[in-house]
Design an enzyme around this catalytic site. Structure first.
Site, PDB file in Angstrom:
ATOM      1  N   PHE A 131       0.866  -1.175   0.000  1.00 53.03           N
ATOM      2  CA  PHE A 131       0.000   0.000   0.000  1.00 53.03           C
ATOM      3  C   PHE A 131       0.908   1.232   0.000  1.00 53.03           C
ATOM      4  CE2 PHE A 131      -3.042   3.029   2.015  1.00 53.03           C
ATOM      5  CZ  PHE A 131      -3.944   3.029   0.966  1.00 53.03           C
ATOM      6  N   ASP A 203       1.982  -4.832   8.544  1.00 52.83           N
ATOM      7  CA  ASP A 203       0.801  -3.972   8.472  1.00 52.83           C
ATOM      8  C   ASP A 203      -0.418  -4.880   8.325  1.00 52.83           C
ATOM      9  OD1 ASP A 203      -1.333  -2.362   7.747  1.00 52.83           O
ATOM     10  OD2 ASP A 203      -0.145  -1.078   6.411  1.00 52.83           O
ATOM     11  N   TYR A 228     -10.915   0.917  10.693  1.00 53.94           N
ATOM     12  CA  TYR A 228     -12.118   1.342   9.963  1.00 53.94           C
ATOM     13  C   TYR A 228     -12.464   0.451   8.778  1.00 53.94           C
ATOM     14  CZ  TYR A 228      -8.711   3.974   7.056  1.00 53.94           C
ATOM     15  OH  TYR A 228      -7.663   4.363   6.273  1.00 53.94           O
ATOM     16  N   LYS A 229     -11.694  -0.608   8.561  1.00 53.37           N
ATOM     17  CA  LYS A 229     -12.020  -1.539   7.484  1.00 53.37           C
ATOM     18  C   LYS A 229     -12.820  -2.698   8.090  1.00 53.37           C
ATOM     19  CE  LYS A 229      -7.806  -0.177   4.997  1.00 53.37           C
ATOM     20  NZ  LYS A 229      -8.322   0.433   3.775  1.00 53.37           N
ATOM     21  N   ARG A 377     -12.210  -4.510  -6.968  1.00 45.30           N
ATOM     22  CA  ARG A 377     -12.062  -5.182  -5.663  1.00 45.30           C
ATOM     23  C   ARG A 377     -13.434  -5.448  -5.062  1.00 45.30           C
ATOM     24  NH1 ARG A 377      -8.262  -2.274  -1.337  1.00 45.30           N
ATOM     25  NH2 ARG A 377     -10.011  -0.807  -1.378  1.00 45.30           N
TER      26      ARG A 377
END
Lengths: 416, 416
Positions: A131, A203, A228-229, A377
């Site tokens: 990322f 991560d 928050y995912k 995705r």
């Protein structure tokens, strides 16, 4: 051949099905983007009303003590810990994933400097497909240290062993790739890093709450992640950092704010880090956003990661099967590994007009997202995604593709 | 001799009196701690319900665009700018004050390195009595740079000119002292710093919304500040950073996350900072807490800093007068300057049993706070504090002191 009725039958026997009712999912939407922003636990609204109306409005400054604001980063960290194989007192919820990664990188460099035989190592290794913000933070730290640090980008996981040479200081990887959904073998890569004398940072942005993680079993050194995912903590909710007890005494990082001080109210003019995980804290945290993280964690306490993983694999297997059978003939390419051990909780397909197809899906209420280049995705959140959702999403995709109902002139606009 | 009736008369003629109704102030409380956590704008509850219920709950990931989440740090920054003499495109609301100070310090050091004649300077000057986290962040940055940076603490403002010698890289000051309420002459000290070849950074934590600030008139270089004190943004609400347009092209800082990238969705593997103030952004922000900042700023748009300052000085003058007259004979020492030009929007008194007296005041509903050593702080927020509040608070203080109604064995527990 699977039918919609088969999917309904699987939903009827799904032990997690009842948890869907704890989320606010808008009518007419099939939400397959929980890997970007998790859906809202219904409890979040009442919790916010209490924090804002009562704790802030009525108790005001006293809430730092009476409402436990001061302890919240550690309290939430302790509740999150079991989901990632961490222990009490090893996790705090605070700041952003980017900032926590900066702290972990700095701590890793400090750790290496303690070993005379490794103190000359100057390379941070990561993947080119990591990322981007992770790479950017490593570049930011490296360029500010006048010690010749560089960030080495490897092109694939196969290149990692060769990259772990005598210059390797840190191996920094994202456990589940945000774009492909590829899941690294955390234990094996950590072992490789250690054998090469490097520190391993993970991560967990696309792992925490998504796949089983056991940081201690993997002997990982540091980890960071996002709430928050898959943890459904709310938009931009504070992130987390894990520092195992064995590294806490040596944990040093330059973002040394008041909340990480040994005596934060003594107002001493010199920084002295507190004991334990608290030294990963820095400045005053956004209390309202932080408090909502608990509503997401509450749902996880009603199940376990084994059950979540079993349903996640069933959902992603089903999605792959249905897309490949019902949309056969269209130029779709599966990017996500078929191998369960290497798969996260998302499925990515390429399509030459991926952005336009995704825009059409969203228009029809099937919300996934798009990532360059050409990748659609689809995130699967076992807490609130049903097997019938998977069926219906694929049927809508099939209709869009069969009828060419997408606008290739459409512009892009999604956000991580 | 002022009477309570005089205070009521002043309230009746106060042009700001009507704004009090826009805040939720609990019954039976006189809140004099807005310098630590501002009171709650009534509008905050409905705003949170909209953000959580609608933007997060219904629109989900689409709210990054449709609800303006992505633009929020800049949009709020532009609304805050007029309160501190900044211009459009120079302020973002993001992260914490500590972290923003870290960015500003790093940028200042980078700026100095661009001048060959100043690139050898290695000292960051600040006050020993500055808010500790500011000192800690400077120490954190210095100790991580292998360039011999040190933080020099001066004991008083009179020592600053001498400290600004040929080694001085940065003068970093908090405009209004958190403990004493002393307000620096920003323009004069910035001029001194510049004459000595140093960069001037100002922390406006106790200034923004409290006293008139004109960063451009003072030719300041960088500034940071807090939204949860006088700006009433909510507990731990994200902070702000100001970078004037003249320094933006050279603004470089190591916390280089995705939100500061020139093309954040191109997913490029190398960091390239965006143009303008956006390069002060780093990671994903806590949207709910961030959104509430706007409710505080909405109130400021109904008045102006001149009116707020006039009432602030009237309130603090009255408080000093009443404490010194009605509590005469008690061992109270005024710490805050009598000189208007040097006073913030708070009044601090020492008392040998300051902690116990403050605890007794809080017990009686007069909420100020305590700071080591021996200091009772009383913050005055013209938006919601009345002249009658001042009278009543002093009467309760007088009663506590006259009757010795405080427990000197009481322990401390306040938070910044």
């Amino acid at each position: 051949m699977t039918t919609r009725n088969d999917c309904l039958t699987r939903d009827a026997h799904d032990p997690l099905a009842a948890l869907r009712d704890q989320f606010d999912l808008p009518a007419g939407v099939i939400y397959l983007d929980g890997n970007s922003l998790g859906a809202r636990p219904k409890a979040a609204l009442a919790r916010a009303q209490h924090v804002i109306g009562h704790e802030w409005g009525k108790d005001l400054i006293r809430s730092w003590n009476t409402a436990g604001w001061f302890d919240m980063p550690k309290r939430l960290g302790n509740r999150l810990a079991p989901l990632i194989g961490a222990r009490d007192g090893e996790v705090v919820v605070t700041d952003t994933t980017s900032l926590n990664l900066f702290k972990a990188l700095a701590a890793a460099i400090h750790l290496q400097a303690q070993h005379p035989e490794r103190s000359g190592r100057r390379v941070i290794i990561t993947e080119r497909t990591n990322f981007p913000t992770d790479i950017y933070m490593a570049q930011g730290l490296s360029s500010w240290l006048d010690r010749g640090y560089t960030v080495k980008l490897v092109d694939s996981v196969e290149d990692i062993p060769a990259a772990l040479d005598g210059d390797a200081a840190v191996l920094m990887l994202t456990h589940v790739n945000y774009r492909t959904g590829y899941q690294h073998d955390m234990a094996a890569l950590t072992r490789l890093a250690h054998e090469a004398g490097a520190v391993a940072i993970w991560d967990l942005a696309h792992s925490a709450g998504a796949v089983p993680v056991d940081l201690h079993a993997a002997h990982a050194d540091f980890a960071v992640g996002c709430t928050y995912k898959y943890l459904n903590g709310g938009p931009g909710a504070p992130a987390f950092i894990w520092v195992p007890q064995r590294h806490q005494a040596a944990f040093t990082q330059p973002l040394s704010g008041w909340w990480g001080h040994a005596a934060p109210f003594a107002m001493a003019p010199d920084f002295a880090p507190t004991e334990g995980i608290g030294r990963a804290l820095c400045g005053t945290q956004p209390v309202t956003s932080l408090a909502l993280v608990e509503c997401g964690l509450d749902v996880f306490e009603q199940t376990n990661m084994a059950a979540i993983r079993a349903k996640s694999l069933a959902l992603t297997d089903l999605f792959i099967e249905l897309v490949e059978s019902r949309c056969a003939g269209h130029p779709l390419g599966l990017v996500t590994p078929r191998d369960h051990a290497r798969r996260g909780s998302q499925v990515s397909f390429t399509h030459p007009h991926g952005f336009a197809v995704m825009a059409a899906l969203i228009e029809r209420g099937v919300i996934g997202d798009y990532r360059e280049p050409h990748i659609m995705r689809f995130g699967f959140t076992p807490l609130y995604t049903s097997f019938a959702d998977v069926w219906d999403a694929v049927e809508i995709l099939k209709e869009i593709l069969d009828n060419g109902k997408y606008d290739i002139a459409a512009e892009r606009g999604a956000v991580t």
